[in-house]
Design a protein around this motif. Structure first.
Motif, PDB file in Angstrom:
ATOM      1  N   VAL A   1      40.903  38.753  39.609  1.00 32.20           N
ATOM      2  CA  VAL A   1      39.443  38.688  39.513  1.00 32.20           C
ATOM      3  C   VAL A   1      39.033  37.214  39.499  1.00 32.20           C
ATOM      4  CG1 VAL A   1      37.390  39.343  38.219  1.00 32.20           C
ATOM      5  CG2 VAL A   1      39.402  40.844  38.196  1.00 32.20           C
ATOM      6  N   VAL A   2      38.284  36.804  40.509  1.00 30.40           N
ATOM      7  CA  VAL A   2      37.878  35.405  40.662  1.00 30.40           C
ATOM      8  C   VAL A   2      36.515  35.139  40.030  1.00 30.40           C
ATOM      9  CG1 VAL A   2      37.250  33.657  42.400  1.00 30.40           C
ATOM     10  CG2 VAL A   2      39.306  35.050  42.705  1.00 30.40           C
ATOM     11  N   SER A   3      35.643  36.128  40.074  1.00 31.29           N
ATOM     12  CA  SER A   3      34.281  35.942  39.569  1.00 31.29           C
ATOM     13  C   SER A   3      33.865  37.161  38.754  1.00 31.29           C
ATOM     14  CB  SER A   3      33.297  35.759  40.729  1.00 31.29           C
ATOM     15  OG  SER A   3      33.673  34.682  41.565  1.00 31.29           O
ATOM     16  N   GLY A   4      33.048  36.915  37.720  1.00 29.59           N
ATOM     17  CA  GLY A   4      32.567  38.020  36.898  1.00 29.59           C
ATOM     18  C   GLY A   4      33.151  37.983  35.495  1.00 29.59           C
ATOM     19  N   PRO A   5      32.802  38.955  34.651  1.00 28.41           N
ATOM     20  CA  PRO A   5      33.214  38.926  33.248  1.00 28.41           C
ATOM     21  C   PRO A   5      34.711  39.076  33.033  1.00 28.41           C
ATOM     22  CG  PRO A   5      32.094  41.001  33.781  1.00 28.41           C
ATOM     23  CD  PRO A   5      31.881  40.080  34.932  1.00 28.41           C
ATOM     24  N   ALA A   6      35.434  39.631  34.005  1.00 30.92           N
ATOM     25  CA  ALA A   6      36.889  39.764  33.884  1.00 30.92           C
ATOM     26  C   ALA A   6      37.620  38.651  34.632  1.00 30.92           C
ATOM     27  CB  ALA A   6      37.342  41.123  34.405  1.00 30.92           C
ATOM     28  N   ARG A   7      36.915  37.562  34.931  1.00 32.07           N
ATOM     29  CA  ARG A   7      37.515  36.443  35.671  1.00 32.07           C
ATOM     30  C   ARG A   7      38.854  36.042  35.063  1.00 32.07           C
ATOM     31  NH1 ARG A   7      36.789  31.585  38.584  1.00 32.07           N
ATOM     32  NH2 ARG A   7      37.561  29.741  37.471  1.00 32.07           N
ATOM     33  N   GLY A   8      39.852  35.855  35.914  1.00 32.30           N
ATOM     34  CA  GLY A   8      41.175  35.432  35.478  1.00 32.30           C
ATOM     35  C   GLY A   8      42.131  36.570  35.207  1.00 32.30           C
ATOM     36  N   GLN A   9      41.631  37.809  35.165  1.00 33.44           N
ATOM     37  CA  GLN A   9      42.492  38.962  34.899  1.00 33.44           C
ATOM     38  C   GLN A   9      43.092  39.504  36.198  1.00 33.44           C
ATOM     39  OE1 GLN A   9      40.447  42.031  32.719  1.00 33.44           O
ATOM     40  NE2 GLN A   9      39.740  40.619  31.120  1.00 33.44           N
ATOM     41  N   MET A  10      44.258  40.135  36.059  1.00 37.98           N
ATOM     42  CA  MET A  10      44.886  40.847  37.164  1.00 37.98           C
ATOM     43  C   MET A  10      44.528  42.324  37.060  1.00 37.98           C
ATOM     44  SD  MET A  10      46.469  38.553  38.955  1.00 37.98           S
ATOM     45  CE  MET A  10      47.263  39.729  40.068  1.00 37.98           C
ATOM     46  N   TRP A  11      44.139  42.918  38.190  1.00 38.15           N
ATOM     47  CA  TRP A  11      43.780  44.334  38.260  1.00 38.15           C
ATOM     48  C   TRP A  11      44.604  45.008  39.347  1.00 38.15           C
ATOM     49  CZ3 TRP A  11      38.830  47.036  36.767  1.00 38.15           C
ATOM     50  CH2 TRP A  11      38.236  46.423  35.648  1.00 38.15           C
ATOM     51  N   ALA A  12      44.699  46.337  39.227  1.00 38.49           N
ATOM     52  CA  ALA A  12      45.330  47.159  40.263  1.00 38.49           C
ATOM     53  C   ALA A  12      44.247  47.838  41.089  1.00 38.49           C
ATOM     54  CB  ALA A  12      46.233  48.207  39.634  1.00 38.49           C
ATOM     55  N   ASP A  13      44.446  47.854  42.398  1.00 41.75           N
ATOM     56  CA  ASP A  13      43.599  48.629  43.313  1.00 41.75           C
ATOM     57  C   ASP A  13      44.412  49.843  43.757  1.00 41.75           C
ATOM     58  OD1 ASP A  13      42.272  49.784  45.425  1.00 41.75           O
ATOM     59  OD2 ASP A  13      41.927  47.928  46.521  1.00 41.75           O
TER      60      ASP A  13
ATOM     61  N   PRO B   1      30.010  38.081  41.486  1.00 36.69           N
ATOM     62  CA  PRO B   1      30.745  38.629  40.349  1.00 36.69           C
ATOM     63  C   PRO B   1      31.221  40.064  40.541  1.00 36.69           C
ATOM     64  CG  PRO B   1      28.408  38.462  39.835  1.00 36.69           C
ATOM     65  CD  PRO B   1      28.613  37.746  41.138  1.00 36.69           C
ATOM     66  N   PHE B   2      32.475  40.273  40.215  1.00 33.97           N
ATOM     67  CA  PHE B   2      33.014  41.617  40.038  1.00 33.97           C
ATOM     68  C   PHE B   2      32.480  42.097  38.700  1.00 33.97           C
ATOM     69  CE2 PHE B   2      36.667  44.258  38.480  1.00 33.97           C
ATOM     70  CZ  PHE B   2      36.648  45.234  39.462  1.00 33.97           C
ATOM     71  N   PRO B   3      31.695  43.180  38.654  1.00 32.31           N
ATOM     72  CA  PRO B   3      30.929  43.481  37.439  1.00 32.31           C
ATOM     73  C   PRO B   3      31.691  44.228  36.353  1.00 32.31           C
ATOM     74  CG  PRO B   3      30.364  45.057  39.153  1.00 32.31           C
ATOM     75  CD  PRO B   3      31.299  44.051  39.778  1.00 32.31           C
ATOM     76  N   HIS B   4      32.906  44.680  36.635  1.00 32.89           N
ATOM     77  CA  HIS B   4      33.572  45.618  35.734  1.00 32.89           C
ATOM     78  C   HIS B   4      34.487  44.907  34.734  1.00 32.89           C
ATOM     79  CE1 HIS B   4      32.204  48.942  38.269  1.00 32.89           C
ATOM     80  NE2 HIS B   4      32.534  48.180  39.292  1.00 32.89           N
ATOM     81  N   VAL B   5      34.611  45.508  33.557  1.00 32.31           N
ATOM     82  CA  VAL B   5      35.590  45.073  32.553  1.00 32.31           C
ATOM     83  C   VAL B   5      36.502  46.225  32.154  1.00 32.31           C
ATOM     84  CG1 VAL B   5      34.188  43.186  31.651  1.00 32.31           C
ATOM     85  CG2 VAL B   5      33.950  45.476  30.667  1.00 32.31           C
TER      86      VAL B   5
ATOM     87  N   SER C   1      34.784  45.635  45.778  1.00 35.43           N
ATOM     88  CA  SER C   1      35.778  44.572  45.637  1.00 35.43           C
ATOM     89  C   SER C   1      35.180  43.169  45.664  1.00 35.43           C
ATOM     90  CB  SER C   1      36.858  44.708  46.719  1.00 35.43           C
ATOM     91  OG  SER C   1      36.287  44.718  48.007  1.00 35.43           O
ATOM     92  N   LEU C   2      33.905  43.049  45.360  1.00 37.24           N
ATOM     93  CA  LEU C   2      33.306  41.715  45.234  1.00 37.24           C
ATOM     94  C   LEU C   2      34.079  40.922  44.182  1.00 37.24           C
ATOM     95  CD1 LEU C   2      29.476  42.552  45.097  1.00 37.24           C
ATOM     96  CD2 LEU C   2      30.755  41.630  47.043  1.00 37.24           C
ATOM     97  N   GLY C   3      34.341  39.666  44.490  1.00 45.39           N
ATOM     98  CA  GLY C   3      34.982  38.800  43.504  1.00 45.39           C
ATOM     99  C   GLY C   3      36.455  39.041  43.291  1.00 45.39           C
ATOM    100  N   LEU C   4      37.093  39.864  44.119  1.00 41.12           N
ATOM    101  CA  LEU C   4      38.514  40.184  43.958  1.00 41.12           C
ATOM    102  C   LEU C   4      39.341  39.489  45.040  1.00 41.12           C
ATOM    103  CD1 LEU C   4      38.499  44.018  43.181  1.00 41.12           C
ATOM    104  CD2 LEU C   4      38.478  42.098  41.586  1.00 41.12           C
ATOM    105  N   LEU C   5      40.406  38.828  44.607  1.00 42.24           N
ATOM    106  CA  LEU C   5      41.334  38.171  45.515  1.00 42.24           C
ATOM    107  C   LEU C   5      42.625  38.988  45.562  1.00 42.24           C
ATOM    108  CD1 LEU C   5      42.283  35.814  47.284  1.00 42.24           C
ATOM    109  CD2 LEU C   5      42.878  34.585  45.170  1.00 42.24           C
ATOM    110  N   TYR C   6      42.907  39.598  46.698  1.00 43.66           N
ATOM    111  CA  TYR C   6      44.110  40.425  46.847  1.00 43.66           C
ATOM    112  C   TYR C   6      45.330  39.520  46.978  1.00 43.66           C
ATOM    113  CZ  TYR C   6      41.422  44.704  47.190  1.00 43.66           C
ATOM    114  OH  TYR C   6      40.601  45.777  46.886  1.00 43.66           O
ATOM    115  N   LEU C   7      46.315  39.734  46.088  1.00 38.42           N
ATOM    116  CA  LEU C   7      47.459  38.828  46.021  1.00 38.42           C
ATOM    117  C   LEU C   7      48.799  39.478  46.301  1.00 38.42           C
ATOM    118  CD1 LEU C   7      46.810  36.515  42.925  1.00 38.42           C
ATOM    119  CD2 LEU C   7      46.534  35.988  45.351  1.00 38.42           C
TER     120      LEU C   7
END
Length: 229
Positions: A175-187, A108-112, A157-163
């Motif tokens: 975000v593939v895993s964790g509480p923000a699963r399904g969301q798009m994030w910026a790195d 899990p990516f732990p952040h929200v 970057s655990l649980g993050l799929l770079y697209l």
């Protein structure tokens, strides 16, 4: 335009073809890379194989895109990293795709909320504080070595799929895993900006479908006004 559900991608091929035929389409940022073309979709069996190797089911909106639209290609900025089988193993390919740790996508990516690994680091050395250039250079090298050890730790970057690659080492992830699963994030770590969730105008977190369709809507709107960008 008829309303479509997040899992319905039946309109995408036709819309991309129309865009490709428009005068000025080649001026849209990133289009010289993806050329408005999607690679063929995955079959259900191929997607099962991908997820079996990853040990995790991909978020539903992206999953449906892989099955119903394409496995990569036309998309935001320089396009979606395609997922391909290479020597029997599935992986994403593109500038920054290697930042995805396929072995830890199920963790899990732990952040929200937005976070920055660089917070708390001291400021870089100031040359005026050193008696010689050699001493300053040594201090600067040590600082940036420590900085990179902190900022670019794999656990961030655990649980993050770079697209997607935006240029200048700025990338967007799912975000593939964790509480923000399904969301798009910026790195934005390349600019010491950390990680942040992408949001709609009203602050609603963007899932894959809205993220992708925002890009497509914007491209169509700009070309219709004669304002490629």
């Amino acid at each position: 335009m008829p309303t479509v559900t997040p899992s319905d991608w039946s309109d995408i091929g036709e819309r991309l073809a129309r865009l490709a035929a428009e005068a000025g389409a080649g001026e849209i940022f990133g289009s010289s890379s993806h050329r408005w073309w999607l690679e063929p979709p995955l079959s259900a069996a191929e997607l099962d194989e991908v997820e079996g190797q990853l040990g995790v089911e991909l978020p539903g909106e992206y999953r449906s895109f892989l099955l119903g639209a394409g496995s990569g290609g036309a998309g935001p900025a320089y396009g979606l990293f395609p997922v391909r089988r290479v020597e029997g193993r599935w992986r994403w390919e593109g500038d920054g795709a290697e930042l995805t740790d396929l072995a830890t996508l199920a963790r899990p990516f732990p952040h929200v909320e937005a976070f920055n690994p660089a917070d708390g680091l001291p400021d870089p050395p100031d040359e005026d504080d050193y008696d010689s250039l050699d001493a300053f250079n040594a201090a600067e090298d040590a600082y940036w070595e420590r900085h990179d050890q902190v900022v670019f730790r794999p656990e961030h970057s655990l649980g993050l799929l770079y697209l997607c690659h935006l240029g200048c080492a700025q990338r967007e992830v799912l975000v593939v895993s964790g509480p923000a699963r399904g969301q798009m994030w910026a790195d934005d770590t390349a600019d010491d900006g950390g990680f942040r969730p992408l949001a709609d105008d009203d602050g609603t977190p963007l899932g894959f479908a809205r993220w992708y369709r925002q890009w497509l809507d914007n491209a169509e709107a700009r070309l219709s006004r004669g304002l490629p960008a």
